[in-house]
Design a protein around this motif. Structure first.
Motif, PDB file in Angstrom:
ATOM      1  N   SER A 112       0.866  -1.184   0.000  1.00 57.36           N
ATOM      2  CA  SER A 112       0.000   0.000   0.000  1.00 57.36           C
ATOM      3  C   SER A 112       0.903   1.235   0.000  1.00 57.36           C
ATOM      4  O   SER A 112       2.009   1.214   0.518  1.00 57.36           O
ATOM      5  CB  SER A 112      -0.945   0.003   1.200  1.00 57.36           C
ATOM      6  N   GLY A 135      -3.146 -11.451   0.918  1.00 56.15           N
ATOM      7  CA  GLY A 135      -3.726 -10.130   0.798  1.00 56.15           C
ATOM      8  C   GLY A 135      -4.971 -10.103  -0.073  1.00 56.15           C
ATOM      9  O   GLY A 135      -5.537 -11.136  -0.428  1.00 56.15           O
ATOM     10  N   VAL A 136      -5.369  -8.880  -0.426  1.00 55.41           N
ATOM     11  CA  VAL A 136      -6.521  -8.640  -1.296  1.00 55.41           C
ATOM     12  C   VAL A 136      -6.046  -7.695  -2.383  1.00 55.41           C
ATOM     13  O   VAL A 136      -5.402  -6.676  -2.101  1.00 55.41           O
ATOM     14  CB  VAL A 136      -7.698  -8.002  -0.515  1.00 55.41           C
ATOM     15  N   THR A 147     -11.839  -8.149  -7.743  1.00 55.03           N
ATOM     16  CA  THR A 147     -11.167  -8.229  -6.455  1.00 55.03           C
ATOM     17  C   THR A 147     -10.828  -9.685  -6.184  1.00 55.03           C
ATOM     18  O   THR A 147     -11.704 -10.550  -6.234  1.00 55.03           O
ATOM     19  CB  THR A 147     -12.059  -7.662  -5.330  1.00 55.03           C
ATOM     20  N   ARG A 149      -8.934 -12.381  -3.458  1.00 52.55           N
ATOM     21  CA  ARG A 149      -8.491 -12.564  -2.080  1.00 52.55           C
ATOM     22  C   ARG A 149      -7.591 -13.799  -1.996  1.00 52.55           C
ATOM     23  O   ARG A 149      -7.569 -14.608  -2.910  1.00 52.55           O
ATOM     24  CB  ARG A 149      -9.706 -12.733  -1.173  1.00 52.55           C
ATOM     25  N   ARG A 150      -6.909 -13.932  -0.878  1.00 58.24           N
ATOM     26  CA  ARG A 150      -6.011 -15.065  -0.673  1.00 58.24           C
ATOM     27  C   ARG A 150      -6.689 -16.365  -1.100  1.00 58.24           C
ATOM     28  O   ARG A 150      -7.812 -16.657  -0.681  1.00 58.24           O
ATOM     29  CB  ARG A 150      -5.617 -15.143   0.795  1.00 58.24           C
ATOM     30  N   THR A 166      -2.797  -3.534  -4.648  1.00 64.43           N
ATOM     31  CA  THR A 166      -3.165  -4.103  -3.357  1.00 64.43           C
ATOM     32  C   THR A 166      -4.269  -3.280  -2.707  1.00 64.43           C
ATOM     33  O   THR A 166      -4.289  -2.052  -2.817  1.00 64.43           O
ATOM     34  CB  THR A 166      -1.953  -4.226  -2.407  1.00 64.43           C
ATOM     35  N   THR A 168      -4.907  -4.183   0.533  1.00 64.82           N
ATOM     36  CA  THR A 168      -4.510  -4.399   1.923  1.00 64.82           C
ATOM     37  C   THR A 168      -3.103  -3.823   2.084  1.00 64.82           C
ATOM     38  O   THR A 168      -2.515  -3.312   1.128  1.00 64.82           O
ATOM     39  CB  THR A 168      -4.530  -5.900   2.279  1.00 64.82           C
ATOM     40  N   GLU A 169      -2.559  -3.905   3.287  1.00 62.53           N
ATOM     41  CA  GLU A 169      -1.220  -3.360   3.541  1.00 62.53           C
ATOM     42  C   GLU A 169      -0.198  -3.922   2.546  1.00 62.53           C
ATOM     43  O   GLU A 169       0.593  -3.186   1.969  1.00 62.53           O
ATOM     44  CB  GLU A 169      -0.805  -3.674   4.990  1.00 62.53           C
ATOM     45  N   ALA A 171       0.382  -7.449  -0.422  1.00 60.11           N
ATOM     46  CA  ALA A 171      -0.224  -8.578  -1.133  1.00 60.11           C
ATOM     47  C   ALA A 171       0.849  -9.249  -1.977  1.00 60.11           C
ATOM     48  O   ALA A 171       1.828  -8.608  -2.383  1.00 60.11           O
ATOM     49  CB  ALA A 171      -1.380  -8.116  -2.005  1.00 60.11           C
TER      50      ALA A 171
END
Length: 191
Positions: A112, A135-136, A147, A149-150, A166, A168-169, A171
């Motif tokens: 991010s 992550g996402v 989108t 996701r994991r 990303t 999320t923080e 990915a």
């Protein structure tokens, strides 16, 4: 997949990429809007002349309209994955592709605060096969991101501009890129 279905899917894709209405494509090709609509719906029985006119109006080859190039975005969600036991291991098949050409595997780390990873279009027929490791992410063709996701698997055409971002923080995405065999005239940038 039936030839009419491949033609319909490719015609719709090329028309939408060029931001043409059915009526405008009809005008450019010298065909009626109804004829274009029927071909794009996968019904009717287009002649070689009709396919030729549509290809010319879209500035692609007739072969591009009739070739299976995996042009749809495929999403294989983690929770929907089907595992099968094979030889003492559990295997989750994500996708399968056929043909010859280049195959490049890469792991992409996204953070991010960084700019989205924008990728220019690759050669016609190139595909990105992406498995979200952690992550996402927002991923796919710029105009049609999804989108992931994991554990999700996403496949999309790489022959249009596409993005990895990303949500999320951090990915990580495992990316397998497949690209058709280039002509002897020059190389193809795969990643």
């Amino acid at each position: 997949m039936a030839a009419n279905d491949i033609l319909a899917r490719n015609l719709r894709r090329f028309r939408e990429e060029r931001k043409l209405s059915l009526a405008e494509l009809g005008r450019r090709s010298g065909l009626s809007k109804q004829t274009v609509l029927l071909v794009e719906a996968g019904s009717g029985n287009p002649t070689i002349d009709t396919i030729d006119r549509l290809a010319l109006a879209l500035d692609v080859s007739p072969r591009a309209l009739l070739s299976e190039m995996g042009t749809e975005v495929l999403v294989n969600r983690a929770q929907e994955g089907r595992w099968q036991q094979q030889g003492g291991a559990d295997v989750r098949q994500l996708d399968q592709a056929f043909g010859s050409g280049y195959v490049v595997n890469a792991l992409i780390r996204l953070r991010s605060g960084d700019e989205p990873f924008l990728c220019p279009a690759r050669s016609r027929g190139s595909l990105r096969h992406c498995y979200v490791v952690d992550g996402v992410v927002s991923i796919g063709p710029v105009a049609k991101t999804v989108t992931g996701r994991r554990g999700d698997f996403v496949r999309f055409p790489a022959d249009t501009d596409h993005v990895f971002e990303t949500l999320t923080e951090t990915a990580e995405v495992l990316v397998c890129t497949t690209a058709p065999q280039p002509s002897m005239a020059g190389g193809v940038r795969v990643f």
